[in-house]
Design a protein around this motif. Structure first.
Motif, PDB file in Angstrom:
ATOM      1  N   ARG A  79     -40.154  32.521 -23.353  1.00 40.02           N
ATOM      2  CA  ARG A  79     -40.112  33.360 -21.761  1.00 40.02           C
ATOM      3  C   ARG A  79     -40.696  32.419 -20.847  1.00 40.02           C
ATOM      4  N   VAL A  80     -41.603  31.474 -20.991  1.00 39.23           N
ATOM      5  CA  VAL A  80     -42.123  30.592 -20.273  1.00 39.23           C
ATOM      6  C   VAL A  80     -40.820  29.832 -19.877  1.00 39.23           C
ATOM      7  N   THR A  81     -40.406  29.368 -20.857  1.00 37.33           N
ATOM      8  CA  THR A  81     -39.141  28.436 -20.430  1.00 37.33           C
ATOM      9  C   THR A  81     -38.084  29.038 -19.564  1.00 37.33           C
ATOM     10  N   VAL A  82     -37.926  30.196 -19.804  1.00 39.60           N
ATOM     11  CA  VAL A  82     -37.007  30.931 -18.916  1.00 39.60           C
ATOM     12  C   VAL A  82     -37.446  31.014 -17.455  1.00 39.60           C
ATOM     13  N   ALA A  83     -38.888  31.477 -17.398  1.00 37.93           N
ATOM     14  CA  ALA A  83     -39.553  31.695 -16.070  1.00 37.93           C
ATOM     15  C   ALA A  83     -39.440  30.244 -15.319  1.00 37.93           C
ATOM     16  N   ALA A  84     -39.666  29.255 -15.947  1.00 42.73           N
ATOM     17  CA  ALA A  84     -39.710  27.910 -15.337  1.00 42.73           C
ATOM     18  C   ALA A  84     -38.063  27.582 -14.764  1.00 42.73           C
ATOM     19  N   GLN A  85     -37.184  28.116 -15.638  1.00 40.42           N
ATOM     20  CA  GLN A  85     -35.953  27.657 -14.978  1.00 40.42           C
ATOM     21  C   GLN A  85     -35.658  28.565 -13.783  1.00 40.42           C
ATOM     22  N   ARG A  86     -36.077  29.867 -13.791  1.00 38.75           N
ATOM     23  CA  ARG A  86     -35.897  30.712 -12.657  1.00 38.75           C
ATOM     24  C   ARG A  86     -36.802  30.014 -11.423  1.00 38.75           C
ATOM     25  N   LEU A  87     -37.760  29.414 -11.600  1.00 37.55           N
ATOM     26  CA  LEU A  87     -38.569  28.841 -10.688  1.00 37.55           C
ATOM     27  C   LEU A  87     -37.733  27.664 -10.093  1.00 37.55           C
ATOM     28  N   TYR A  88     -37.234  26.895 -11.034  1.00 37.02           N
ATOM     29  CA  TYR A  88     -36.297  25.606 -10.631  1.00 37.02           C
ATOM     30  C   TYR A  88     -34.942  26.198  -9.618  1.00 37.02           C
ATOM     31  N   ASP A  89     -34.598  27.453 -10.168  1.00 37.44           N
ATOM     32  CA  ASP A  89     -33.242  27.742  -9.483  1.00 37.44           C
ATOM     33  C   ASP A  89     -33.720  28.187  -7.975  1.00 37.44           C
ATOM     34  N   ALA A  90     -34.689  28.667  -7.778  1.00 37.49           N
ATOM     35  CA  ALA A  90     -35.540  29.192  -6.607  1.00 37.49           C
ATOM     36  C   ALA A  90     -35.623  27.930  -5.795  1.00 37.49           C
ATOM     37  N   GLU A  91     -36.213  26.914  -6.276  1.00 35.43           N
ATOM     38  CA  GLU A  91     -36.071  25.606  -5.495  1.00 35.43           C
ATOM     39  C   GLU A  91     -34.719  25.069  -4.974  1.00 35.43           C
ATOM     40  N   ARG A  92     -33.771  25.305  -5.874  1.00 37.30           N
ATOM     41  CA  ARG A  92     -32.431  24.829  -5.528  1.00 37.30           C
ATOM     42  C   ARG A  92     -31.747  25.658  -4.433  1.00 37.30           C
ATOM     43  N   ARG A  93     -32.163  27.242  -4.184  1.00 41.77           N
ATOM     44  CA  ARG A  93     -31.673  27.988  -3.411  1.00 41.77           C
ATOM     45  C   ARG A  93     -32.467  27.591  -2.119  1.00 41.77           C
ATOM     46  N   ASN A  94     -33.701  27.239  -2.137  1.00 39.29           N
ATOM     47  CA  ASN A  94     -34.695  27.177  -1.012  1.00 39.29           C
ATOM     48  C   ASN A  94     -33.913  25.856  -0.333  1.00 39.29           C
ATOM     49  N   CYS A  95     -33.746  24.668  -1.232  1.00 43.06           N
ATOM     50  CA  CYS A  95     -33.178  23.570  -0.518  1.00 43.06           C
ATOM     51  C   CYS A  95     -31.608  23.678   0.273  1.00 43.06           C
ATOM     52  N   ALA A  96     -30.902  24.649  -0.434  1.00 47.05           N
ATOM     53  CA  ALA A  96     -29.530  24.781   0.137  1.00 47.05           C
ATOM     54  C   ALA A  96     -29.842  25.776   1.326  1.00 47.05           C
ATOM     55  N   ARG A  97     -30.679  26.477   1.502  1.00 52.12           N
ATOM     56  CA  ARG A  97     -30.846  27.165   2.805  1.00 52.12           C
ATOM     57  C   ARG A  97     -31.219  26.583   3.768  1.00 52.12           C
ATOM     58  N   HIS A  98     -32.446  25.677   3.351  1.00 50.10           N
ATOM     59  CA  HIS A  98     -32.964  24.714   4.659  1.00 50.10           C
ATOM     60  C   HIS A  98     -31.997  23.660   5.240  1.00 50.10           C
ATOM     61  N   LEU A  99     -31.086  23.424   4.342  1.00 49.81           N
ATOM     62  CA  LEU A  99     -30.061  22.283   4.733  1.00 49.81           C
ATOM     63  C   LEU A  99     -28.780  23.057   5.609  1.00 49.81           C
ATOM     64  N   ARG A 100     -28.791  24.359   5.154  1.00 56.81           N
ATOM     65  CA  ARG A 100     -27.984  25.057   6.067  1.00 56.81           C
ATOM     66  C   ARG A 100     -28.306  25.360   7.654  1.00 56.81           C
ATOM     67  N   ILE A 101     -29.682  25.606   7.574  1.00 55.05           N
ATOM     68  CA  ILE A 101     -30.391  25.646   8.934  1.00 55.05           C
ATOM     69  C   ILE A 101     -30.309  24.518   9.626  1.00 55.05           C
ATOM     70  N   CYS A 102     -30.582  23.232   8.983  1.00 59.17           N
ATOM     71  CA  CYS A 102     -30.466  21.952   9.661  1.00 59.17           C
ATOM     72  C   CYS A 102     -29.126  21.668  10.177  1.00 59.17           C
ATOM     73  N   ARG A 103     -28.070  21.976   9.636  1.00 58.16           N
ATOM     74  CA  ARG A 103     -26.739  21.804   9.911  1.00 58.16           C
ATOM     75  C   ARG A 103     -26.335  22.432  11.155  1.00 58.16           C
ATOM     76  N   ARG A 104     -26.719  23.787  10.952  1.00 57.85           N
ATOM     77  CA  ARG A 104     -26.226  24.855  11.998  1.00 57.85           C
ATOM     78  C   ARG A 104     -26.942  24.229  13.465  1.00 57.85           C
ATOM     79  N   PHE A 105     -28.105  23.761  13.388  1.00 61.79           N
ATOM     80  CA  PHE A 105     -29.006  23.552  14.643  1.00 61.79           C
ATOM     81  C   PHE A 105     -28.416  22.112  15.215  1.00 61.79           C
ATOM     82  N   VAL A 106     -28.471  21.133  14.273  1.00 64.69           N
ATOM     83  CA  VAL A 106     -28.245  19.792  14.439  1.00 64.69           C
ATOM     84  C   VAL A 106     -27.089  19.135  13.756  1.00 64.69           C
TER      85      VAL A 106
END
Length: 312
Positions: A226-253
């Motif tokens: 269950r800890v391994t699964v929770a860690a993977q969910r956290l890493y997935d959130a990292e990737r989502r966060n990265c993708a969203r930030h890049l979309r914001i960056c590319r939208r404005f500049v």
């Protein structure tokens, strides 16, 4: 009408920390209305609530997706539990700040921009405190607490991404016409960049340490699935966060011309070594010079990595 409605500057919020060498860290904080408590004093309850109330009053005008609104509310709840001491008067809201929707033009855009970044920093500070708990739980093998803490970090990643989406919830032209000029000379120094966000730098360092602890823990003791699964969910959130930030960056500049890289490339405005660290801002990922978005982008958009190295 208060100062926020006339200048686009919200009330300042105090966070722990010290300025790094050079002037840009202090300038970054000053631009966003962040004060630093060198003694580690936690933010005042009234400051935290003033930021949150102003953002909540503006959510309808910001036209955020329902998922982002929910993520913001969860992040606010987690931040309040961490940052507001018992008996701080949470049930008695402070004087209501003028919401961003009550202003017009440049002031409205600037106020939303800065309020969103202040909320982003409250999320970052809460993440750093939560990461400290997670780092203590791994060697102590407190698996139930670690699982809960990893889930909280996942929710805070999503809340931080939603805070940036709120901050940037206006047409792309608003950034070029109203935000970017306030981050350039003569308003601020050349090379103004989110790389000077000290809360984000600390979060990246702590997250890298947590990844290392979680990766090596099975060599020392059995780790529940269950800890391994929770860690993977956290890493997935990292990737989502990265993708969203890049979309914001590319939208404005869309061209990816960050202020820092423009300064480094200019023969007329050389950046002194104590003020700019080009090793931490990769042009391949830094596609905007928004204070927190560029700071997140330069570190792999809030993805953990070894400090001082380029993101993978």
């Amino acid at each position: 009408m208060n100062a926020a409605s006339t200048t686009g500057c919200p009330r300042a919020v105090t966070l722990p920390g010290r300025p790094r060498a050079g002037e840009h860290t202090t300038e970054y904080d000053r631009y966003l209305g962040i004060l630093r408590s060198h003694g580690g004093r936690p933010p005042l309850a009234e400051e935290v609530l003033a930021v949150q109330n102003a953002v909540l009053a503006d959510l309808d005008d910001a036209a955020l997706a329902a998922g982002d609104k929910a993520a913001l509310l969860v992040g606010i709840a987690l931040a309040n539990r961490e940052l507001l001491p018992a008996g701080s008067g949470v049930g008695q809201p402070p004087a209501r700040a003028v919401p961003a929707g009550s202003t017009r033009g440049t002031r409205r855009v600037l106020l939303r921009w800065r309020l969103g970044h202040q909320l982003f920093h409250l999320c970052l500070h809460t993440m750093n405190l939560t990461l400290d708990r997670a780092l203590c739980a791994v060697p102590a093998q407190r698996w139930a607490r670690l699982e809960t803490t990893l889930e909280e970090l996942r929710l805070l990643y999503d809340a931080a991404a939603a805070a940036m989406a709120y901050s940037a919830s206006y047409p792309p032209g608003g950034y070029q016409e109203r935000i970017r000029p306030t981050t350039q000379p003569p308003c601020l120094s050349a090379a103004f960049s989110g790389t000077f966000d000290q809360d984000h730098r600390l979060m990246v360092e702590l997250m890298h340490r947590l990844r290392t602890e979680l990766r090596t823990a099975p060599t020392r003791c059995p780790v529940p699935e269950r800890v391994t699964v929770a860690a993977q969910r956290l890493y997935d959130a990292e990737r989502r966060n990265c993708a969203r930030h890049l979309r914001i960056c590319r939208r404005f500049v869309p061209a990816g011309a960050s202020l820092l890289w423009q300064c480094l490339a200019s023969p007329h405005e050389p950046a002194s070594p104590d003020r700019v660290d080009p090793a931490v801002e990769e042009p391949s990922v830094t596609t905007a010079d928004t204070p927190a978005a560029a700071g997140a982008a330069e570190a792999g958009c809030m993805r953990s990595r070894r400090p001082g190295r380029s993101p993978a």
